[in-house]
Enzyme design. Structure first.
Site, PDB file in Angstrom:
ATOM      1  N   SER A  25       0.831  -1.186   0.000  1.00 43.69           N
ATOM      2  CA  SER A  25       0.000   0.000   0.000  1.00 43.69           C
ATOM      3  C   SER A  25       0.883   1.260   0.000  1.00 43.69           C
ATOM      4  O   SER A  25       1.780   1.367  -0.833  1.00 43.69           O
ATOM      5  CB  SER A  25      -0.981  -0.047   1.169  1.00 43.69           C
ATOM      6  OG  SER A  25      -2.014   0.896   0.997  1.00 43.69           O
ATOM      7  N   ASP A 144      -8.672  -5.980  -5.754  1.00 45.83           N
ATOM      8  CA  ASP A 144      -8.320  -4.808  -4.940  1.00 45.83           C
ATOM      9  C   ASP A 144      -9.356  -3.705  -5.168  1.00 45.83           C
ATOM     10  O   ASP A 144      -9.476  -3.175  -6.263  1.00 45.83           O
ATOM     11  CB  ASP A 144      -6.925  -4.302  -5.316  1.00 45.83           C
ATOM     12  CG  ASP A 144      -6.442  -3.164  -4.418  1.00 45.83           C
ATOM     13  OD1 ASP A 144      -7.281  -2.435  -3.855  1.00 45.83           O
ATOM     14  OD2 ASP A 144      -5.225  -2.996  -4.290  1.00 45.83           O
ATOM     15  N   HIS A 172      -6.826  -5.956  -1.179  1.00 45.63           N
ATOM     16  CA  HIS A 172      -5.707  -5.022  -1.096  1.00 45.63           C
ATOM     17  C   HIS A 172      -4.527  -5.533  -0.262  1.00 45.63           C
ATOM     18  O   HIS A 172      -3.463  -4.931  -0.273  1.00 45.63           O
ATOM     19  CB  HIS A 172      -6.228  -3.700  -0.515  1.00 45.63           C
ATOM     20  CG  HIS A 172      -5.264  -2.580  -0.543  1.00 45.63           C
ATOM     21  ND1 HIS A 172      -4.769  -2.038  -1.716  1.00 45.63           N
ATOM     22  CD2 HIS A 172      -4.683  -1.869   0.466  1.00 45.63           C
ATOM     23  CE1 HIS A 172      -3.934  -1.047  -1.430  1.00 45.63           C
ATOM     24  NE2 HIS A 172      -3.874  -0.922  -0.122  1.00 45.63           N
TER      25      HIS A 172
END
Length: 196
Positions: A25, A144, A172
């Site tokens: 991320s 995602d 994610h």
């Protein structure tokens, strides 16, 4: 910049040999920034559903930052992000996962560091990604909902010699939702770095 230099000094003092650096991320932006500035310290780069194509952040007045950071810490917002993070929401998007996901917001000086980051403009990397010179594995959850899937193919196109691995039935956070699959892909990547 401070985080990057702190990590580099730690690497110099305690490790000293090139590492495989993994960023998930927003941690992907941290890893990319480090690899661009200190390629001598990075044997390989792993990007998991990484954010690096959204450049910079706005620096609103301080009272607005306080409001925004309070919202960012709030259970309702964290639960929305928690639910969007997973493909298998029934298993993974639990209250415990949400509480763990907001633990960092209770670290000492969390608000101060976030304000400094915003005032500094955040990460601006999209124009430099193609300059990465280290072997790179891109892992991306096929489902995602936080960043979508377009950035995965963009990374693959922008980073010469990179390899994209799609993680099935995953949102994610591949390292949490598909840990065994992710571990195998990481092991294979690390073995490839040691092969002639």
């Amino acid at each position: 910049r401070k985080k990057r230099e702190h990590l580099y000094q730690y690497w110099k003092q305690h490790i000293g040999t090139p590492i495989v650096l993994c960023g998930a991320s927003l941690g992907g932006a941290v890893a990319i920034d480090f690899a661009l500035e200190h390629p001598d310290a990075v044997a390989g780069l792993v990007l998991m559903d990484a954010q690096a194509y959204i450049d910079g952040v706005q620096s609103p007045p301080e009272f607005m930052m306080d409001i925004g950071l309070n919202v960012l810490r709030s259970e309702p917002l964290r639960q929305i992000a928690n639910v969007q993070s997973y493909y298998d929401r029934d298993t993974y998007a639990t209250k415990d996962a949400m509480l763990i996901g907001r633990l960092h917001t209770y670290m000492p000086n969390w608000k101060i560091y976030n304000k400094q980051w915003m005032q500094g403009g955040g990460y601006v990397l999209s124009g430099r990604i193609q300059d990465l010179s280290v072997p790179t594995l891109i892992m991306w959850g096929e489902q995602d909902k936080i960043l979508g899937t377009d950035p995965a193919t963009r990374f693959e196109q922008d980073i010469a010699g990179s390899r994209l691995v799609w993680v099935p039935e995953c949102g994610h956070v591949p390292h949490l939702e598909q840990a065994d699959f992710t571990t195998k892909a990481l092991e294979d990547f690390m073995k490839s770095l040691n092969s002639p």
